[in-house]
Design a protein around this motif. Sequence first.
Motif, short mmCIF file in Angstrom:
data_model
loop_
_atom_site.label_atom_id
_atom_site.label_comp_id
_atom_site.label_asym_id
_atom_site.label_seq_id
_atom_site.Cartn_x
_atom_site.Cartn_y
_atom_site.Cartn_z
N TRP A 1 0.81 -1.24 0.32
CA TRP A 1 0.10 -0.01 -0.01
C TRP A 1 0.84 1.35 0.19
CZ3 TRP A 1 -4.63 2.35 -1.85
CH2 TRP A 1 -4.52 3.57 -0.95
N GLY A 2 2.47 1.33 0.76
CA GLY A 2 3.35 2.81 0.90
C GLY A 2 3.18 2.51 -0.29
N LYS A 3 4.11 1.68 -1.15
CA LYS A 3 4.44 1.77 -2.61
C LYS A 3 3.20 2.18 -3.69
CE LYS A 3 7.98 -2.13 -1.95
NZ LYS A 3 8.58 -2.98 -2.93
N LEU A 4 2.40 1.89 -3.26
CA LEU A 4 1.41 1.75 -4.52
C LEU A 4 0.49 3.23 -4.10
CD1 LEU A 4 -0.97 2.13 -6.57
CD2 LEU A 4 -2.48 0.85 -4.96
N LYS A 5 0.77 3.95 -3.10
CA LYS A 5 0.70 5.59 -2.08
C LYS A 5 1.49 6.62 -3.73
CE LYS A 5 0.57 5.75 1.69
NZ LYS A 5 -0.29 5.90 2.97
N ARG A 6 2.64 5.88 -3.33
CA ARG A 6 3.72 6.86 -3.10
C ARG A 6 4.00 7.15 -4.69
NH1 ARG A 6 6.43 4.76 1.38
NH2 ARG A 6 7.08 2.69 0.25
N ALA B 1 -3.87 11.96 -3.33
CA ALA B 1 -3.52 12.73 -2.17
C ALA B 1 -4.23 12.21 -1.26
CB ALA B 1 -3.50 14.24 -2.41
N ASN B 2 -5.03 11.62 -1.15
CA ASN B 2 -5.98 12.06 0.63
C ASN B 2 -5.34 10.39 0.87
OD1 ASN B 2 -7.61 10.48 -1.36
ND2 ASN B 2 -9.01 10.20 -1.09
N PHE B 3 -5.16 9.56 0.63
CA PHE B 3 -4.83 8.26 1.08
C PHE B 3 -3.46 7.99 1.39
CE2 PHE B 3 -5.36 6.13 -3.88
CZ PHE B 3 -6.65 6.59 -3.08
N ASP B 4 -3.36 9.47 2.35
CA ASP B 4 -2.32 9.62 3.87
C ASP B 4 -3.40 9.91 4.61
OD1 ASP B 4 0.54 9.60 2.37
OD2 ASP B 4 0.23 11.12 2.07
N GLU B 5 -4.29 10.11 4.47
CA GLU B 5 -5.49 9.76 5.52
C GLU B 5 -5.51 8.84 6.62
OE1 GLU B 5 -8.90 11.10 4.34
OE2 GLU B 5 -8.59 13.36 2.82
N GLU B 6 -6.16 8.88 7.65
CA GLU B 6 -5.48 7.68 8.87
C GLU B 6 -6.63 6.41 8.34
OE1 GLU B 6 -5.76 6.47 13.54
OE2 GLU B 6 -5.75 8.70 12.88
#
Length: 472
Positions: free
Chosen positions: A333-338, A347-352
């Motif tokens: 998930w972290g790799k996909l987000k970045r 951009a909102n995928f960093d939300e908790e």
Amino acid sequence: MVADPPPPRDGRHPSRRRRAPPERHARPPAASRSPHRRAHARGPFRGAQPIRSGNRRVRGSGGVHVSGPLEGLRVVEICDELGQYAGKLLADMGANVVKIEPPEGSSARRVGPFVNDEPGPNRSLNFWYHNTNKRSAVLDLEGSESDRELARALIAGADIFLEALEPGRPAALGLDYDTLAPANPALIHCALTPFGQDGPWAHYRVSDLVALAAGGPMNMNGYDPEDAPGAPPIHGKGDQAYNTGAHFAVMGILTALLGRDASGEGQYIDCSMHEALSSATEVGLPHWLYTKTNITRQTGRHAAVIRTEPWIHRARDGKDVLVFNIGRSAESWGKLKRWMQSHGFGANFDEERFDDPMARQAARGTAEAKEIFAEVTRFVAALDAEDVYRGSQACGLPWGTVRSPDEAVDDPHLHDRGHFVATTGEGLEGEALMPGAPYVLSASPWELRRPAPKLGEHTDEVLAELRAPTPE
């Protein structure tokens, strides 16, 4: 099969690439060799020489070099569209397969496509693929008792009898297991039929399409209502029913060979294509057995009890990408987000609220999953399919492009592995490519020793071997 292979990348035709085989181990002492290999001394159709390791000419193989893990096994095949692939799998792995055909030829020879669209018994590309490494002998089993006697004599010297005759027909021809086994107790007789040897459907007629429908897999394939309103189930192409049955037949044959190694005795295998297909319905059958719930067909993804988010997304260049497994682990998930954020998406995928993997998963009905898939749709649409493919793989995600047949044939990965092989046949100028080894074995490699046989091409040869004196 494709008549125009892509150009070589290193000066060699792709189908000619071969790995250097590892050094062979010494041949084991006779006492440790398996019975089905030692039994070869009876002679392939009465006339074999003892087996030797490595590529070698074996009497009863038409004088060609024989290799593969099944070298030395003798198979008599009486099959058409149903069963011919089982014979091919055995032949391609080194077995000496004689295909008995009626004077007009197997019905499989009348299945297209044909070379230059001109039908003929030796021009079917479908037949070419499903009958590599076999020999063809014409015998009139329906009209000639002497030919039936020749068939019985061939089977008396064989390890395996593979047939796809209608239940009861072998007995009428004197080719049933009870008739054959006394002359050859080590014989493995595999009868592959649409519905098995008994039961209320035993004599029902079937095609590949009907078999997929009756067995259940067809109910798993179709479209979302918004993609094709009211669409019926879809027939998976490529002889899937016939070839599924053939795979199960081969598994049964290999299992019976292991049993013969232990007991020295052969046995009869009743292989039902219908039962093989009912075991290949993925989640459909388990859901009904355990929950009495039927699944729903969906476009380009697993059938499921509930509707899931689409997996097929259209890229900027008009090609489709299959998106699977989003955010099941924190690392992916972290790799996909970045990756997405580097292109201005998510951009909102960093939300908790997106941190919980259960909230990110498809088919959970969460607002987060819907947002993620909607953003992925926009993201994929902004890139070319190949860029999405490469980027997703770099993130450790099992995404892939939906490839057309011509793109698959020109796949450099398949060519670099030497997957395609070249064959020849009647009416073809030059060579045609077709799929080669389904698996790569290091010490006993797959080998295309001969193309599919012409009708009756080896009749005289096979009968001469049958009449040859048995070596002492």
